[in-house]
Design a protein around this motif. Sequence first.
Motif, mmCIF file in Angstrom:
data_model
loop_
_atom_site.group_PDB
_atom_site.id
_atom_site.type_symbol
_atom_site.label_atom_id
_atom_site.label_comp_id
_atom_site.label_asym_id
_atom_site.label_seq_id
_atom_site.Cartn_x
_atom_site.Cartn_y
_atom_site.Cartn_z
ATOM 1 N N ALA A 43 0.850 -1.189 0.000
ATOM 2 C CA ALA A 43 0.000 0.000 0.000
ATOM 3 C C ALA A 43 0.890 1.245 0.000
ATOM 4 O O ALA A 43 2.094 1.163 0.250
ATOM 5 C CB ALA A 43 -0.900 -0.008 1.236
ATOM 6 N N ALA A 44 0.303 2.384 -0.242
ATOM 7 C CA ALA A 44 1.051 3.641 -0.305
ATOM 8 C C ALA A 44 1.816 3.925 0.979
ATOM 9 O O ALA A 44 2.875 4.552 0.953
ATOM 10 C CB ALA A 44 0.113 4.796 -0.611
ATOM 11 N N ASP A 45 1.320 3.435 2.124
ATOM 12 C CA ASP A 45 2.007 3.665 3.394
ATOM 13 C C ASP A 45 3.053 2.597 3.711
ATOM 14 O O ASP A 45 3.655 2.604 4.772
ATOM 15 C CB ASP A 45 1.002 3.770 4.545
ATOM 16 C CG ASP A 45 0.269 2.461 4.815
ATOM 17 O OD1 ASP A 45 0.433 1.491 4.043
ATOM 18 O OD2 ASP A 45 -0.483 2.412 5.805
ATOM 19 N N GLY A 46 3.264 1.668 2.772
ATOM 20 C CA GLY A 46 4.273 0.629 2.959
ATOM 21 C C GLY A 46 3.735 -0.674 3.520
ATOM 22 O O GLY A 46 4.471 -1.654 3.634
ATOM 23 N N THR A 47 2.462 -0.729 3.851
ATOM 24 C CA THR A 47 1.864 -1.953 4.376
ATOM 25 C C THR A 47 1.907 -3.044 3.310
ATOM 26 O O THR A 47 1.426 -2.837 2.194
ATOM 27 C CB THR A 47 0.392 -1.705 4.777
ATOM 28 O OG1 THR A 47 0.341 -0.673 5.742
ATOM 29 C CG2 THR A 47 -0.243 -2.967 5.328
ATOM 30 N N PRO A 48 2.490 -4.210 3.635
ATOM 31 C CA PRO A 48 2.509 -5.311 2.660
ATOM 32 C C PRO A 48 1.089 -5.811 2.393
ATOM 33 O O PRO A 48 0.302 -6.006 3.323
ATOM 34 C CB PRO A 48 3.331 -6.401 3.344
ATOM 35 C CG PRO A 48 3.975 -5.761 4.521
ATOM 36 C CD PRO A 48 3.188 -4.551 4.870
ATOM 37 N N LEU A 49 0.759 -6.004 1.124
ATOM 38 C CA LEU A 49 -0.569 -6.475 0.755
ATOM 39 C C LEU A 49 -0.540 -7.901 0.211
ATOM 40 O O LEU A 49 -1.401 -8.700 0.538
ATOM 41 C CB LEU A 49 -1.200 -5.542 -0.283
ATOM 42 C CG LEU A 49 -1.408 -4.098 0.145
ATOM 43 C CD1 LEU A 49 -1.914 -3.267 -1.029
ATOM 44 C CD2 LEU A 49 -2.378 -4.032 1.311
ATOM 45 N N SER A 50 0.456 -8.198 -0.628
ATOM 46 C CA SER A 50 0.507 -9.514 -1.247
ATOM 47 C C SER A 50 1.867 -9.732 -1.889
ATOM 48 O O SER A 50 2.636 -8.795 -2.096
ATOM 49 C CB SER A 50 -0.593 -9.620 -2.312
ATOM 50 O OG SER A 50 -0.653 -10.911 -2.836
ATOM 51 N N VAL A 51 2.138 -10.989 -2.211
ATOM 52 C CA VAL A 51 3.311 -11.352 -3.003
ATOM 53 C C VAL A 51 2.820 -12.275 -4.104
ATOM 54 O O VAL A 51 2.064 -13.214 -3.843
ATOM 55 C CB VAL A 51 4.381 -12.066 -2.147
ATOM 56 C CG1 VAL A 51 5.561 -12.489 -3.018
ATOM 57 C CG2 VAL A 51 4.863 -11.170 -1.020
ATOM 58 N N VAL A 52 3.217 -11.969 -5.335
ATOM 59 C CA VAL A 52 2.789 -12.763 -6.489
ATOM 60 C C VAL A 52 3.999 -13.171 -7.318
ATOM 61 O O VAL A 52 5.096 -12.641 -7.144
ATOM 62 C CB VAL A 52 1.768 -11.998 -7.352
ATOM 63 C CG1 VAL A 52 0.483 -11.733 -6.575
ATOM 64 C CG2 VAL A 52 2.340 -10.697 -7.868
ATOM 65 N N ALA A 53 3.769 -14.097 -8.238
ATOM 66 C CA ALA A 53 4.863 -14.693 -9.005
ATOM 67 C C ALA A 53 5.496 -13.766 -10.035
ATOM 68 O O ALA A 53 6.695 -13.851 -10.278
ATOM 69 C CB ALA A 53 4.369 -15.963 -9.698
ATOM 70 N N ASP A 54 4.711 -12.891 -10.668
ATOM 71 C CA ASP A 54 5.316 -12.032 -11.694
ATOM 72 C C ASP A 54 4.759 -10.613 -11.663
ATOM 73 O O ASP A 54 3.707 -10.345 -11.086
ATOM 74 C CB ASP A 54 5.197 -12.648 -13.090
ATOM 75 C CG ASP A 54 3.768 -12.856 -13.557
ATOM 76 O OD1 ASP A 54 2.998 -11.873 -13.578
ATOM 77 O OD2 ASP A 54 3.428 -13.997 -13.908
ATOM 78 N N ARG A 55 5.497 -9.736 -12.307
ATOM 79 C CA ARG A 55 5.196 -8.305 -12.293
ATOM 80 C C ARG A 55 3.845 -8.004 -12.939
ATOM 81 O O ARG A 55 3.072 -7.194 -12.451
ATOM 82 C CB ARG A 55 6.326 -7.554 -13.006
ATOM 83 C CG ARG A 55 6.216 -6.060 -12.965
ATOM 84 C CD ARG A 55 7.454 -5.436 -13.629
ATOM 85 N NE ARG A 55 7.413 -4.005 -13.579
ATOM 86 C CZ ARG A 55 6.817 -3.234 -14.497
ATOM 87 N NH1 ARG A 55 6.218 -3.791 -15.534
ATOM 88 N NH2 ARG A 55 6.824 -1.934 -14.381
ATOM 89 N N GLU A 56 3.566 -8.651 -14.061
ATOM 90 C CA GLU A 56 2.316 -8.402 -14.770
ATOM 91 C C GLU A 56 1.109 -8.765 -13.896
ATOM 92 O O GLU A 56 0.106 -8.063 -13.881
ATOM 93 C CB GLU A 56 2.271 -9.184 -16.091
ATOM 94 C CG GLU A 56 3.252 -8.680 -17.140
ATOM 95 C CD GLU A 56 4.694 -9.112 -16.881
ATOM 96 O OE1 GLU A 56 4.907 -10.123 -16.172
ATOM 97 O OE2 GLU A 56 5.603 -8.425 -17.355
ATOM 98 N N LEU A 57 1.214 -9.865 -13.168
ATOM 99 C CA LEU A 57 0.138 -10.273 -12.264
ATOM 100 C C LEU A 57 -0.039 -9.254 -11.136
ATOM 101 O O LEU A 57 -1.163 -8.924 -10.759
ATOM 102 C CB LEU A 57 0.427 -11.662 -11.687
ATOM 103 C CG LEU A 57 -0.621 -12.233 -10.738
ATOM 104 C CD1 LEU A 57 -1.986 -12.317 -11.403
ATOM 105 C CD2 LEU A 57 -0.172 -13.601 -10.245
ATOM 106 N N ALA A 58 1.062 -8.733 -10.628
ATOM 107 C CA ALA A 58 0.993 -7.714 -9.580
ATOM 108 C C ALA A 58 0.270 -6.468 -10.090
ATOM 109 O O ALA A 58 -0.631 -5.948 -9.424
ATOM 110 C CB ALA A 58 2.402 -7.349 -9.104
ATOM 111 N N PHE A 59 0.645 -6.000 -11.273
ATOM 112 C CA PHE A 59 0.006 -4.815 -11.843
ATOM 113 C C PHE A 59 -1.472 -5.073 -12.111
ATOM 114 O O PHE A 59 -2.325 -4.221 -11.842
ATOM 115 C CB PHE A 59 0.721 -4.379 -13.120
ATOM 116 C CG PHE A 59 1.870 -3.450 -12.878
ATOM 117 C CD1 PHE A 59 1.870 -2.173 -13.404
ATOM 118 C CD2 PHE A 59 2.961 -3.842 -12.114
ATOM 119 C CE1 PHE A 59 2.923 -1.302 -13.186
ATOM 120 C CE2 PHE A 59 4.017 -2.989 -11.880
ATOM 121 C CZ PHE A 59 4.004 -1.714 -12.419
ATOM 122 N N ALA A 60 -1.808 -6.259 -12.627
ATOM 123 C CA ALA A 60 -3.201 -6.595 -12.909
ATOM 124 C C ALA A 60 -4.033 -6.610 -11.626
ATOM 125 O O ALA A 60 -5.166 -6.107 -11.603
ATOM 126 C CB ALA A 60 -3.292 -7.945 -13.615
#
Length: 73
Positions: A43-60
């Motif tokens: 999140a904008a404040d640095g709170t971890p939200l998730s971890v995903v396998a690839d960059r495109e999936l993160a952006f999606a």
Amino acid sequence: MINDTHSQLRQLSTQDFASFGLGDVAYVRPVELEGTAAFAIHAADGTPLSVVADRELAFAAIVQNDMEPVSVH
């Protein structure tokens, strides 16, 4: 008008500044998880939200949640 915006931003409290963009922006950065390359979403404040396998999936995932993705190197 730009001076007004600058003036308003300078008057933000530390707490207000920390929450600036909280519901609008999420950051993606490369990480290593158990020896494997992955991408962390924060999140904008640095709170971890998730971890995903690839960059495109993160952006999606970020766009799907009506936020703007931003890369952090």
